[in-house]
Design a protein around this motif. Structure first.
Motif, PDB file in Angstrom:
ATOM      1  N   ALA A  28      19.328  29.929 -66.717  1.00 15.19           N
ATOM      2  CA  ALA A  28      20.726  30.378 -66.611  1.00 15.19           C
ATOM      3  C   ALA A  28      21.693  29.192 -66.670  1.00 15.19           C
ATOM      4  O   ALA A  28      22.894  29.353 -66.444  1.00 15.19           O
ATOM      5  CB  ALA A  28      20.919  31.161 -65.320  1.00 15.19           C
ATOM      6  N   GLY A  29      21.157  27.988 -66.904  1.00 11.35           N
ATOM      7  CA  GLY A  29      22.027  26.832 -67.104  1.00 11.35           C
ATOM      8  C   GLY A  29      22.126  25.893 -65.909  1.00 11.35           C
ATOM      9  O   GLY A  29      22.846  24.892 -65.969  1.00 11.35           O
ATOM     10  N   ALA A  30      21.419  26.204 -64.815  1.00  6.17           N
ATOM     11  CA  ALA A  30      21.516  25.332 -63.636  1.00  6.17           C
ATOM     12  C   ALA A  30      20.613  24.098 -63.794  1.00  6.17           C
ATOM     13  O   ALA A  30      19.665  24.103 -64.571  1.00  6.17           O
ATOM     14  CB  ALA A  30      21.112  26.114 -62.389  1.00  6.17           C
ATOM     15  N   ILE A  51      28.662  26.930 -64.709  1.00  5.75           N
ATOM     16  CA  ILE A  51      27.452  26.629 -65.504  1.00  5.75           C
ATOM     17  C   ILE A  51      27.091  25.164 -65.238  1.00  5.75           C
ATOM     18  O   ILE A  51      27.973  24.323 -65.116  1.00  5.75           O
ATOM     19  CB  ILE A  51      27.734  26.809 -67.022  1.00  5.75           C
ATOM     20  CG1 ILE A  51      28.066  28.266 -67.353  1.00  5.75           C
ATOM     21  CG2 ILE A  51      26.595  26.284 -67.898  1.00  5.75           C
ATOM     22  CD1 ILE A  51      26.870  29.164 -67.547  1.00  5.75           C
ATOM     23  N   GLY A  52      25.810  24.883 -65.114  1.00  7.06           N
ATOM     24  CA  GLY A  52      25.384  23.502 -64.867  1.00  7.06           C
ATOM     25  C   GLY A  52      25.385  23.158 -63.385  1.00  7.06           C
ATOM     26  O   GLY A  52      25.268  21.985 -63.014  1.00  7.06           O
ATOM     27  N   SER A  53      25.517  24.180 -62.526  1.00  7.49           N
ATOM     28  CA  SER A  53      25.499  23.936 -61.075  1.00  7.49           C
ATOM     29  C   SER A  53      24.185  23.290 -60.663  1.00  7.49           C
ATOM     30  O   SER A  53      23.137  23.543 -61.263  1.00  7.49           O
ATOM     31  CB  SER A  53      25.647  25.256 -60.321  1.00  7.49           C
ATOM     32  OG  SER A  53      26.950  25.719 -60.441  1.00  7.49           O
ATOM     33  N   LEU A  97      24.017  32.908 -58.338  1.00  8.51           N
ATOM     34  CA  LEU A  97      24.889  32.022 -59.144  1.00  8.51           C
ATOM     35  C   LEU A  97      26.288  32.598 -59.358  1.00  8.51           C
ATOM     36  O   LEU A  97      27.133  31.930 -59.969  1.00  8.51           O
ATOM     37  CB  LEU A  97      24.249  31.751 -60.514  1.00  8.51           C
ATOM     38  CG  LEU A  97      22.967  30.913 -60.527  1.00  8.51           C
ATOM     39  CD1 LEU A  97      22.465  30.725 -61.954  1.00  8.51           C
ATOM     40  CD2 LEU A  97      23.175  29.547 -59.877  1.00  8.51           C
TER      41      LEU A  97
END
Ligand code: SAM
Length: 313
Positions: free
Chosen positions: A173-175, A152-154, A147
């Motif tokens: 981790a926000g994905a 963030i949000g990928s 990452l």
């Protein structure tokens, strides 16, 4: 005294693996049983079950009191207590199956093809447990590398990510994670998703098609060793089509010529797959370039390698 790491006692591994695979330990985990009750529940031959059970008593996995078999506290710990350092659990079914497959090397040497085998739910459970065990110590480092520099949000596509070993830390981790795996794996593993986990399961064979989308990252964890040069090149081309411009592919595997385990691991693929094996960095580089990737880098994480590449825009 149970000792699954004793190298001079493969018989112990085989008898314990068989008892786990066939459900003997699962039933005794629910409560003690007489020989007859256990044989009836599992539809087993009495003499065979008695012989196996008595060997498990002699090894310290079972005890026999008041005409009933039950698990010893050590067996409970090794097989069912995930918090224990000694925990081996269902991954032992996978070890058992690996040993069974490796005994077919003489036949495979003649035909070049693996012997037909039907895998049941218990086998899938064992395989998932083994994958979880091997990912436990390295997943944080792998997620960080994959990452790096992505927002963030990928959107992450985890191909063959059914065991959730990497999908979960990616989501944490926000994905936003999409897992494509075989329908039978999705069916078992989808039930394990926690509420609010940003992971979507899409059942489907990626050798036929890769789910449509616009992903920032495609993660191929331990799947390239299942397929040969042609299958991997085709897969990389399919992945290229579903990545955003500048999108990233990340391949986690044992790279031949780099990992000390690659050559021996290839034998496991020989006896279990039609075309699988372990591949050199040069092979990965050629396949990635043919598929339209560039900027190829490799990192070592605890004896496994991660290869990163980028879509050429
Ligand atoms: C060796 S496991 C790796 C699991 C996970 N990626 C990891 O690294 O821990 C391979 C996974 O890929 C899935 N798989 C293999 N071939 C596949 C295919 N053709 N289509 C979809 N999933 C596949 C298997 O079901 C399994 O879950």
């Amino acid at each position: 005294m149970p000792n699954l790491t004793n190298p001079v006692a493969p018989q112990e591994l085989l008898v314990v693996g068989a008892a786990l695979q066939t459900g003997i330990f699962d039933i005794l985990k629910q409560g003690s049983c007489s020989l007859e009750e256990l044989a009836k529940k599992l539809d087993f031959d009495l003499r065979a079950l008695w012989t196996v059970n008595e060997s498990l008593v002699s090894l310290g996995y079972l005890q026999f009191n008041s005409d009933k078999y039950s698990l010893t506290s050590e067996a409970e710990e090794i097989l069912f207590n995930e918090q224990s350092d000694k925990y081996v659990g269902y991954s032992l079914i996978h070890t058992f199956n690996v040993i069974k497959a490796w005994t077919t090397i003489p036949e495979v040497l003649k035909t070049g093809a693996p012997l037909e085998r039907v895998r049941d739910q218990q086998d899938i459970k064992g395989f998932m447990a083994a994958m979880k065990k091997s990912a436990k110590e390295t997943s944080d480092d792998i997620i960080t590398i994959c990452l790096r520099d992505l927002p963030i949000g990928s959107k992450v596509l985890d191909l063959g990510g059914g065991p959730l070993n990497y999908a979960r830390p990616f989501a944490a981790a926000g994905a936003e994670v999409t897992v494509q795996d075989k329908p039978e794996v999705c069916e078992v593993m989808e039930k394990n998703l926690l509420e609010n986990e940003r992971i979507k399961f899409v059942p489907g064979d990626f050798t036929e098609e890769v789910i449509e989308g616009q992903f920032d990252l495609a993660f191929l964890g331990n799947i390239c060793h299942i397929y040969g040069p042609e299958g991997n090149t085709l897969l990389f081309k399919r992945v290229h089509k579903v990545l955003k411009p500048n999108g990233r592919i990340a391949i986690l595997d044992f790279v031949r010529g780099v990992s000390k385990r690659a050559e021996l691991f290839a034998v496991n693929m020989l006896v279990n797959t039609q075309t699988g094996g372990t591949w050199t960095l040069q092979q990965y580089t050629d396949w990635l370039k043919q598929a339209g990737f560039d900027d190829i880098q490799m990192h070592d994480i605890a004896g496994r390698q991660i290869i990163l590449a980028r879509v050429i825009t």
